[in-house]
Design a protein around this motif. Structure first.
Motif, mmCIF file in Angstrom:
data_model
loop_
_atom_site.group_PDB
_atom_site.id
_atom_site.type_symbol
_atom_site.label_atom_id
_atom_site.label_comp_id
_atom_site.label_asym_id
_atom_site.label_seq_id
_atom_site.Cartn_x
_atom_site.Cartn_y
_atom_site.Cartn_z
ATOM 1 N N ARG A 1 43.980 -10.644 55.380
ATOM 2 C CA ARG A 1 42.432 -12.106 56.183
ATOM 3 C C ARG A 1 41.557 -11.159 56.107
ATOM 4 N N VAL A 2 41.034 -10.237 55.097
ATOM 5 C CA VAL A 2 39.947 -9.505 55.310
ATOM 6 C C VAL A 2 39.350 -10.008 53.556
ATOM 7 N N THR A 3 37.456 -9.345 53.844
ATOM 8 C CA THR A 3 36.797 -9.080 52.903
ATOM 9 C C THR A 3 36.386 -8.121 52.903
ATOM 10 N N ASN A 4 35.227 -7.876 50.881
ATOM 11 C CA ASN A 4 34.377 -6.677 51.444
ATOM 12 C C ASN A 4 35.109 -5.714 52.097
ATOM 13 N N CYS A 5 36.273 -5.475 51.494
ATOM 14 C CA CYS A 5 36.136 -3.837 51.840
ATOM 15 C C CYS A 5 36.032 -1.933 50.952
ATOM 16 N N ARG A 6 35.871 -1.774 51.841
ATOM 17 C CA ARG A 6 34.845 -0.637 51.541
ATOM 18 C C ARG A 6 36.208 1.345 51.828
ATOM 19 N N LEU A 7 35.646 1.995 51.662
ATOM 20 C CA LEU A 7 36.218 3.133 51.834
ATOM 21 C C LEU A 7 34.891 3.970 52.825
ATOM 22 N N ASN A 8 35.062 4.894 53.590
ATOM 23 C CA ASN A 8 34.446 4.887 54.385
ATOM 24 C C ASN A 8 34.828 6.609 55.392
ATOM 25 N N ASN A 9 34.947 8.025 54.883
ATOM 26 C CA ASN A 9 35.335 8.746 55.301
ATOM 27 C C ASN A 9 37.041 8.995 55.418
ATOM 28 N N GLY A 10 37.155 8.465 53.756
ATOM 29 C CA GLY A 10 38.976 8.285 53.909
ATOM 30 C C GLY A 10 39.336 7.392 54.059
ATOM 31 N N ARG A 11 38.595 6.056 55.531
ATOM 32 C CA ARG A 11 39.500 5.532 55.769
ATOM 33 C C ARG A 11 38.970 3.907 55.302
ATOM 34 N N CYS A 12 39.997 2.692 55.048
ATOM 35 C CA CYS A 12 39.292 2.096 54.317
ATOM 36 C C CYS A 12 39.018 0.475 55.818
#
Length: 285
Positions: A9-20
């Motif tokens: 139940r999320v949106t706008n997912c992005r990777l940052n330093n290998g974490r989502c």
């Protein structure tokens, strides 16, 4: 882009330093997909999904009006102690469960009371032979620690009494402050999994004991807070109130009968005294 494995139940997912990292639907709060999302944010996302019609409802589904509401969440994801729906307000515990009667907007909730003990009670479908208690305990201990990332020391009991399975999760304020996931969030994820409405992105829970799939007929969650809840007579069930009223009526009836009986006895005594006096007068004459 990335997939949030522990919250669909999320949106706008992005990777940052290998974490989502993603934004929770309904609140926009950024959540770490490597751990569980707080129950408050999950409930808010579910309400938004229900309002938009985005999520398909299972057949025969009906709404638990006191269970699901649009909560007010702190930036940390915790529930605010006071929750309202229009002009009606109530106080909740750290699991977001109502712990007072419903009042008007003037209600004061001085603190968010900690839920220190959660009891999950499940009833499995009818079967001839009982399950192996040790295998069952190992499955749920392993699942809760690996799938929901809860430290095993907070799982204080896994009890099997055919057909009931009871799991106790205990975690007080000092335990929670040391980090890690909250038992309220774990219980919410677990309940959704068992009821076939998983929050995980693409990872349904299959309950299998000794290579045999297990189906559940009923799951109930009970909450025990560090401070007792504050419910008044208004929250008692109509049946219980009826019993109390019947008892009160019975007591009043008994008192009325006793008073009337005493009054009658008093009249008889007075009548006897009066007759005796008249007899004395007759003899003296």
């Amino acid at each position: 882009a990335c997939a949030c494995e522990k919250n669909k139940r999320v949106t706008n997912c992005r990777l940052n330093n290998g974490r989502c990292w993603c934004d929770a639907i309904g609140s926009g709060v950024t959540v770490d997909c490597a751990t569980l999302t707080s129950k408050c944010l999950l409930m808010k996302a579910e309400v938004m999904g229900s309002k938009s019609g985005r999520r398909e409802k299972p057949k025969d589904a009906f709404e638990d009006t006191d269970g699901l509401y649009d909560p007010e969440c702190e930036n940390s994801g915790a529930f605010k102690a006071k929750q309202c729906n229009g002009t009606t307000c109530w106080c909740v515990n750290t699991a977001g469960v109502r712990r007072t009667d419903k009042h008007d907007a003037d209600l004061k909730c001085n603190q968010l009371v900690r839920t220190m003990w959660i009891i999950i009670e499940m009833k499995h479908a009818e079967r001839d032979a009982p399950l192996n208690a040790e295998s069952l305990k190992k499955f749920f201990m392993d699942t809760i620690t690996s799938r929901y990332l809860l430290d095993g020391r907070y799982i204080t009991n896994v009890l099997y009494e055919k057909p009931y399975i009871t799991i106790d999760l205990k975690q007080n304020s000092s335990d929670k402050s040391s980090g890690g996931v909250d038992i309220a969030d774990v219980a919410y994820y677990f309940e959704k999994d068992v009821k076939g409405d998983s929050i995980f992105h693409n990872n349904r829970l299959n309950v299998s004991i000794d290579n045999e799939a297990l189906q559940f007929e009923k799951t109930v969650v009970y909450y025990v807070d560090e401070i007792a809840p504050e419910f008044s007579m208004k929250s008692l069930t109509p049946g219980l109130i009826a019993v109390i009223v019947v008892v009160v009526i019975a007591i009043i009836s008994a008192i009325v009968v006793l008073v009337l009986t005493r009054r009658r006895k008093g009249k008889y005594v007075k009548a006897e005294v009066k007759e005796m006096n008249e007899m004395h007068r007759g003899l003296n004459a």
